[in-house]
Design an enzyme around this catalytic site. Structure first.
Site, PDB file in Angstrom:
ATOM      1  N   MET A 132       0.848  -1.188   0.000  1.00  0.00           N
ATOM      2  CA  MET A 132       0.000   0.000   0.000  1.00  0.00           C
ATOM      3  C   MET A 132       0.891   1.248   0.000  1.00  0.00           C
ATOM      4  O   MET A 132       0.449   2.336   0.361  1.00  0.00           O
ATOM      5  CB  MET A 132      -0.940  -0.006   1.202  1.00  0.00           C
ATOM      6  CG  MET A 132      -1.887  -1.211   1.167  1.00  0.00           C
ATOM      7  SD  MET A 132      -3.427  -0.965   2.054  1.00  0.00           S
ATOM      8  CE  MET A 132      -2.836  -0.749   3.696  1.00  0.00           C
ATOM      9  N   LEU A 143       6.754   2.918   1.502  1.00  0.00           N
ATOM     10  CA  LEU A 143       7.680   1.793   1.602  1.00  0.00           C
ATOM     11  C   LEU A 143       8.742   2.010   2.683  1.00  0.00           C
ATOM     12  O   LEU A 143       9.369   3.060   2.755  1.00  0.00           O
ATOM     13  CB  LEU A 143       8.369   1.554   0.250  1.00  0.00           C
ATOM     14  CG  LEU A 143       7.418   1.294  -0.929  1.00  0.00           C
ATOM     15  CD1 LEU A 143       8.219   1.061  -2.210  1.00  0.00           C
ATOM     16  CD2 LEU A 143       6.482   0.120  -0.666  1.00  0.00           C
ATOM     17  N   HIS A 171       9.330  -3.556   3.525  1.00  0.00           N
ATOM     18  CA  HIS A 171       8.986  -3.730   2.100  1.00  0.00           C
ATOM     19  C   HIS A 171      10.250  -3.977   1.270  1.00  0.00           C
ATOM     20  O   HIS A 171      10.248  -4.818   0.365  1.00  0.00           O
ATOM     21  CB  HIS A 171       8.313  -2.457   1.560  1.00  0.00           C
ATOM     22  CG  HIS A 171       6.978  -2.162   2.149  1.00  0.00           C
ATOM     23  ND1 HIS A 171       6.735  -1.027   2.883  1.00  0.00           N
ATOM     24  CD2 HIS A 171       5.804  -2.833   2.087  1.00  0.00           C
ATOM     25  CE1 HIS A 171       5.468  -1.013   3.265  1.00  0.00           C
ATOM     26  NE2 HIS A 171       4.884  -2.089   2.804  1.00  0.00           N
TER      27      HIS A 171
HETATM   28  O1  PAF Z   1      -0.180  -5.998   3.455  1.00  0.00           O
HETATM   29  C1  PAF Z   1      -0.578  -5.029   2.777  1.00  0.00           C
HETATM   30  O2  PAF Z   1       0.127  -4.050   2.599  1.00  0.00           O
HETATM   31  C2  PAF Z   1      -1.961  -5.083   2.148  1.00  0.00           C
HETATM   32  O3  PAF Z   1      -2.868  -5.728   2.973  1.00  0.00           O
HETATM   33  C3  PAF Z   1      -1.971  -5.697   0.726  1.00  0.00           C
HETATM   34  C4  PAF Z   1      -1.534  -7.154   0.756  1.00  0.00           C
HETATM   35  C5  PAF Z   1      -1.040  -4.903  -0.173  1.00  0.00           C
HETATM   36  C6  PAF Z   1      -3.377  -5.638   0.151  1.00  0.00           C
HETATM   37  O4  PAF Z   1      -3.840  -4.338   0.046  1.00  0.00           O
END
Ligand code: PAF
Length: 292
Positions: A30, A33, A37
């Site tokens: 989402m 970052l 991530h």
């Molecule tokens: O873990 C996340 O950031 C969110 O739940 C995802 C998997 C990107 C779905 O929106």
């Protein structure tokens, strides 16, 4: 690096890559970052010919009154980080592109979605499963990497993939932590200095629970009570949503710790709600998501 916002364009690209025999890796995010991530991206990078990162703040997984509007959005910074990590494409759709006005199809993973986050965030996993299935159909990856900080989400996605026969490998990644043990999360940045200091109690409470299990304690209630007392004492401005011990097969709470269990917690600070967990193999004495 390509920036793609149209689902059709992403699908076309994926079809062509597949025709060329390229392995498509995928990290759904989402945005905002952080180190967590970036570690997922590095893992996926190693195993793919073409890596796609999606950046989409999915309105469907935010319960009414939660932090959808204030969720951090900083596309330019994220784009730079992806470029630096060697990502080949960012899929960055608009809400309208993902959910036309008459959108009416949802994915419900029953059972596993009932407990813990499911209980405190009704509709959350329906939103997650729906968007992840859509993203899988758009990006058409061979594999996708998910962080185990969101362990319940990982189990739910695995179940969806199995139940719906999706031909995608779901690769877990260990929880990435700050030097003081706090699990990396985009929500950490909401915390005041004082809450950030108190938030280290979450990791310490998990370690306390783990030590009790490794010392032979098998009564869930006893472990949960000790952990709750620790959090109350060391994070006095927070409110505990749950401290739970659940089977990793069903995510149902267990009274007795056996085999592999999920030791999970959710705590609300004045500025943000944080979650964390250990996946513990009680018989062999190790934490799965600290080792992968
Ligand atoms: O873990 C996340 O950031 C969110 O739940 C995802 C998997 C990107 C779905 O929106």
């Amino acid at each position: 690096m390509l920036i793609i916002s149209e689902p059709k364009e992403m699908q076309l690209l994926a079809n062509n890559l597949r025709k060329e025999g390229k392995v498509i890796g995928f990290v759904p995010t989402m945005g905002a970052l952080h180190q967590g991530h970036l570690r997922l991206i590095r893992k996926a990078r190693k195993e793919s010919d073409f890596l796609v990162v999606s950046i989409f703040v999915n309105p469907l997984q935010f319960e009414p009154g939660s932090d959808y509007n204030r969720y951090p959005r900083r596309f330019e910074e994220d784009r730079y980080k992806c470029e630096m990590e060697g990502v080949q494409a960012i899929f960055h759709p608009s809400v309208q592109n993902m959910y036309p006005e008459d959108f009416s199809t949802y994915v419900e993973v029953e059972g596993l979605s009932k407990y813990m986050e499911g209980e405190f965030r009704p509709g959350h996993f329906r939103g997650v499963a729906t968007v992840v299935l859509k993203l899988f159909n758009i990006v058409k990856p061979h594999f996708a990497v998910f962080g185990l900080k969101d362990a319940q989400q990982y189990y739910i996605i695995k179940r969806m993939v199995r139940d719906l026969n999706l031909d995608i490998e779901i690769i877990p990644h260990e929880t990435v932590r700050e030097p003081d043990g706090l699990a990396c999360s985009s929500r950490n940045e909401y915390l005041s200095e004082e809450s950030r200091r108190q938030a280290t109690a979450l990791y310490k409470a998990l370690k306390l629970g783990k030590e009790m299990i490794f010392s032979g304690e098998r009564r869930s209630n006893k472990i949960k009570e000790e952990m709750k007392s620790f959090i109350k004492e060391n994070a006095p401005t927070s409110k505990i949503d749950y401290v739970e011990i659940a089977s990793t097969k069903t995510l149902e709470p267990v009274e007795t710790v056996v085999d592999e269990i999920l030791l999970a917690l959710a705590v609300r600070f004045p500025e943000a709600r944080l979650i964390d967990n250990f996946i513990i193999n009680a018989d062999e004495g190790y934490v799965l998501n600290e080792k992968i």
